[in-house]
Write a protein that holds these residues in place. Structure first.
Motif, short mmCIF file in Angstrom:
data_model
loop_
_atom_site.label_atom_id
_atom_site.label_comp_id
_atom_site.label_asym_id
_atom_site.label_seq_id
_atom_site.Cartn_x
_atom_site.Cartn_y
_atom_site.Cartn_z
N ARG A 90 -6.28 -7.34 -10.89
CA ARG A 90 -6.35 -7.98 -9.58
C ARG A 90 -5.71 -7.09 -8.51
O ARG A 90 -6.17 -7.05 -7.37
CB ARG A 90 -5.65 -9.34 -9.62
CG ARG A 90 -6.44 -10.43 -10.33
CD ARG A 90 -5.75 -11.78 -10.16
NE ARG A 90 -6.58 -12.88 -10.61
CZ ARG A 90 -6.24 -14.16 -10.48
NH1 ARG A 90 -5.06 -14.48 -9.95
NH2 ARG A 90 -7.05 -15.11 -10.91
N GLY A 91 -4.65 -6.40 -8.91
CA GLY A 91 -3.98 -5.52 -7.96
C GLY A 91 -4.89 -4.41 -7.47
O GLY A 91 -4.89 -4.05 -6.28
N LEU A 115 0.82 -1.21 0.00
CA LEU A 115 0.00 0.00 0.00
C LEU A 115 0.86 1.26 0.00
O LEU A 115 0.50 2.27 -0.61
CB LEU A 115 -0.95 0.01 1.20
CG LEU A 115 -2.07 -1.04 1.16
CD1 LEU A 115 -2.95 -0.93 2.39
CD2 LEU A 115 -2.92 -0.89 -0.11
N ALA A 116 2.01 1.21 0.66
CA ALA A 116 2.92 2.35 0.64
C ALA A 116 3.44 2.59 -0.77
O ALA A 116 3.61 3.73 -1.21
CB ALA A 116 4.08 2.11 1.60
N ARG A 160 3.06 -15.21 -2.46
CA ARG A 160 2.13 -15.75 -1.48
C ARG A 160 0.68 -15.66 -1.97
O ARG A 160 -0.14 -16.51 -1.64
CB ARG A 160 2.28 -15.01 -0.15
CG ARG A 160 3.62 -15.31 0.54
CD ARG A 160 3.74 -14.62 1.88
NE ARG A 160 2.72 -15.05 2.83
CZ ARG A 160 2.74 -16.21 3.50
NH1 ARG A 160 3.72 -17.08 3.29
NH2 ARG A 160 1.78 -16.50 4.35
N LEU A 161 0.37 -14.62 -2.75
CA LEU A 161 -0.98 -14.48 -3.28
C LEU A 161 -1.23 -15.39 -4.48
O LEU A 161 -2.34 -15.85 -4.71
CB LEU A 161 -1.23 -13.03 -3.69
CG LEU A 161 -1.40 -12.00 -2.57
CD1 LEU A 161 -1.35 -10.59 -3.12
CD2 LEU A 161 -2.73 -12.22 -1.84
N GLY A 162 -0.21 -15.56 -5.27
CA GLY A 162 -0.35 -16.39 -6.46
C GLY A 162 -0.73 -15.61 -7.70
O GLY A 162 -1.12 -16.20 -8.71
N TYR A 163 -0.61 -14.28 -7.66
CA TYR A 163 -0.88 -13.48 -8.85
C TYR A 163 -0.11 -12.17 -8.76
O TYR A 163 0.32 -11.74 -7.70
CB TYR A 163 -2.37 -13.22 -9.05
CG TYR A 163 -3.10 -12.65 -7.86
CD1 TYR A 163 -3.06 -11.28 -7.56
CD2 TYR A 163 -3.87 -13.48 -7.03
CE1 TYR A 163 -3.74 -10.77 -6.47
CE2 TYR A 163 -4.55 -12.97 -5.94
CZ TYR A 163 -4.49 -11.61 -5.67
OH TYR A 163 -5.16 -11.11 -4.58
N ARG A 164 0.03 -11.53 -9.93
CA ARG A 164 0.80 -10.29 -10.02
C ARG A 164 -0.07 -9.10 -9.62
O ARG A 164 -1.21 -8.96 -10.07
CB ARG A 164 1.32 -10.12 -11.45
CG ARG A 164 2.41 -9.05 -11.61
CD ARG A 164 3.04 -9.16 -12.99
NE ARG A 164 4.09 -8.17 -13.21
CZ ARG A 164 5.33 -8.30 -12.77
NH1 ARG A 164 5.67 -9.39 -12.07
NH2 ARG A 164 6.24 -7.37 -13.02
N LEU A 165 0.47 -8.25 -8.80
CA LEU A 165 -0.28 -7.09 -8.30
C LEU A 165 -0.08 -5.85 -9.16
O LEU A 165 -0.99 -5.02 -9.27
CB LEU A 165 0.15 -6.77 -6.86
CG LEU A 165 -0.26 -7.79 -5.79
CD1 LEU A 165 0.46 -7.49 -4.48
CD2 LEU A 165 -1.77 -7.77 -5.60
N LEU A 193 7.76 -6.97 -2.31
CA LEU A 193 6.62 -6.99 -3.22
C LEU A 193 6.52 -8.33 -3.94
O LEU A 193 5.43 -8.90 -4.07
CB LEU A 193 6.77 -5.85 -4.23
CG LEU A 193 5.68 -5.73 -5.30
CD1 LEU A 193 4.30 -5.61 -4.67
CD2 LEU A 193 5.95 -4.52 -6.20
N ALA A 194 7.64 -8.84 -4.39
CA ALA A 194 7.66 -10.14 -5.07
C ALA A 194 7.21 -11.25 -4.12
O ALA A 194 6.50 -12.18 -4.53
CB ALA A 194 9.05 -10.43 -5.61
N THR A 195 7.62 -11.17 -2.86
CA THR A 195 7.22 -12.18 -1.87
C THR A 195 5.70 -12.16 -1.68
O THR A 195 5.06 -13.22 -1.61
CB THR A 195 7.91 -11.90 -0.52
OG1 THR A 195 9.32 -11.96 -0.70
CG2 THR A 195 7.48 -12.92 0.53
N LEU A 196 5.12 -10.95 -1.61
CA LEU A 196 3.66 -10.86 -1.45
C LEU A 196 2.95 -11.46 -2.65
O LEU A 196 1.97 -12.20 -2.51
CB LEU A 196 3.26 -9.39 -1.26
CG LEU A 196 1.76 -9.12 -1.15
CD1 LEU A 196 1.16 -9.84 0.05
CD2 LEU A 196 1.50 -7.61 -1.05
N GLU A 197 3.44 -11.16 -3.86
CA GLU A 197 2.81 -11.70 -5.06
C GLU A 197 2.93 -13.22 -5.08
O GLU A 197 1.98 -13.92 -5.50
CB GLU A 197 3.47 -11.09 -6.30
CG GLU A 197 3.13 -9.61 -6.50
CD GLU A 197 3.82 -9.00 -7.69
OE1 GLU A 197 3.23 -8.12 -8.33
OE2 GLU A 197 4.97 -9.41 -7.99
#
Length: 311
Positions: free
Chosen positions: A67-68, A17-18, A49-54, A43-47
């Motif tokens: 999706r982001g 979000l930042a 864990r989610l399974g998709y590109r933000l 950011l890459a780690t979050l993507e």
């Protein structure tokens, strides 16, 4: 995909979000106080864990994926709920607990700001534990923030009406036509007729001004702007005439940089409103603040350029 939220997940969401608020990974470095490579890794780690590109990032710039964009809304809702829960848990027993987001346009008249400050002071005497969040944005942005529930109260000039929002007039602002000291009409300032002024070039607002009416709306508009600072800059150039809020132009008049063309004939009044969602969607916190705004305006008495809050 997330099966259970962890502290790491929450931290990664806040980083994301930042990045969104800053407009990209590089500008987010100042906000997060970490290097670009670290932010990119998070950011890459979050993507992952989610399974998709933000988002898309690179030479073409930063932009959210479809999706982001949806994830941004969900993430803000989540973090807001967490903050509210924490505040409520710390203040069990208090009558009003939560956050009150207030959005305002810039350069609010001094007298109007005093009334808003008075309302905040009154609110703070209540049995409450409320965190104020105050933003300065354009009128259009304020309406969008209200509709997305990122703020609960908007204060400013709104030239159209969104059906799902309620608009309450709280004060009015006089706008006068001005010229700069380098303009040919400066020597005649105070007695310029509308017909004479119409022969010169004007700066005007890029959005509708219904209050101006046909009698004060110029036809020879050669410059437009979406805020008073930009209009003032155009007028001060000496190349354009333009309308400015009387309180805003006062400092330039004092320095001899501006003069009113004809205060009696070339003026109009703009109403400013407090905007909230419809009553059935308002929280107790919002209702309490509206009551305090009403009391603040009543306690300071009637002034020629202001009207009381009505509900």
């Amino acid at each position: 995909m997330f099966s259970q939220l962890t502290d790491l997940d929450l931290r990664l969401i806040r980083v994301f979000l930042a990045i969104v608020d800053a407009g990209g990974v590089t500008p987010a470095q100042a906000t997060l106080n970490v290097g670009q490579s670290t932010i990119s890794t998070q950011l890459a780690t979050l993507e992952t864990r989610l399974g998709y590109r933000l988002c898309e990032r690179g030479r073409s710039g930063f932009s959210l994926t479809a999706r982001g964009a949806q994830f941004v809304d969900a993430a803000r809702t989540l973090l807001s709920a967490i903050d509210t829960f924490g505040m409520q848990a710390r203040n069990v027993g208090r009558k009003l607990v939560g956050t009150l987001g207030i959005g305002m346009i810039g350069h609010t008249p001094v007298a109007a700001s005093a009334r808003i400050s008075e309302a905040i002071r009154r609110f703070r005497t209540r049995d409450e534990s409320v965190r104020f969040s105050i933003l300065v944005r354009s009128p259009g942005e304020l309406e969008e923030l209200l509709l997305s529930e990122r703020i609960q109260v908007g204060i400013g000039y709104f030239w159209h009406r969104v059906p799902s929002l309620e608009y309450t007039e709280i004060f009015a602002e006089d706008q006068l036509a001005y010229c700069a000291k380098d303009h040919p009409l400066f020597a005649q300032a105070g007695n310029v007729t509308p017909a004479d002024a119409a022969q010169h070039e004007w700066a005007w607002r890029s959005y509708p001004l219904p209050e101006a009416g046909s009698s004060t709306t110029p036809h020879n508009v050669t410059a437009v702007a979406d805020n008073m600072e930009a209009v003032a800059m155009l007028v001060l150039s000496g190349c354009h005439l333009g309308y400015l809020p009387e309180h805003y132009a006062a400092r330039y008049l004092k320095e001899g940089l501006l003069a009113a063309l004809n205060p009696e004939q070339m003026r109009y009044r703009v109403a400013f409103h407090m905007v909230t969602r419809a009553r059935q969607h308002r929280t107790d916190i919002v209702e309490a603040f509206i009551d305090d705004m009403q009391a603040a305006h009543s306690s300071r008495g009637e002034e020629e350029s202001h009207t009381p809050v009505s509900r």
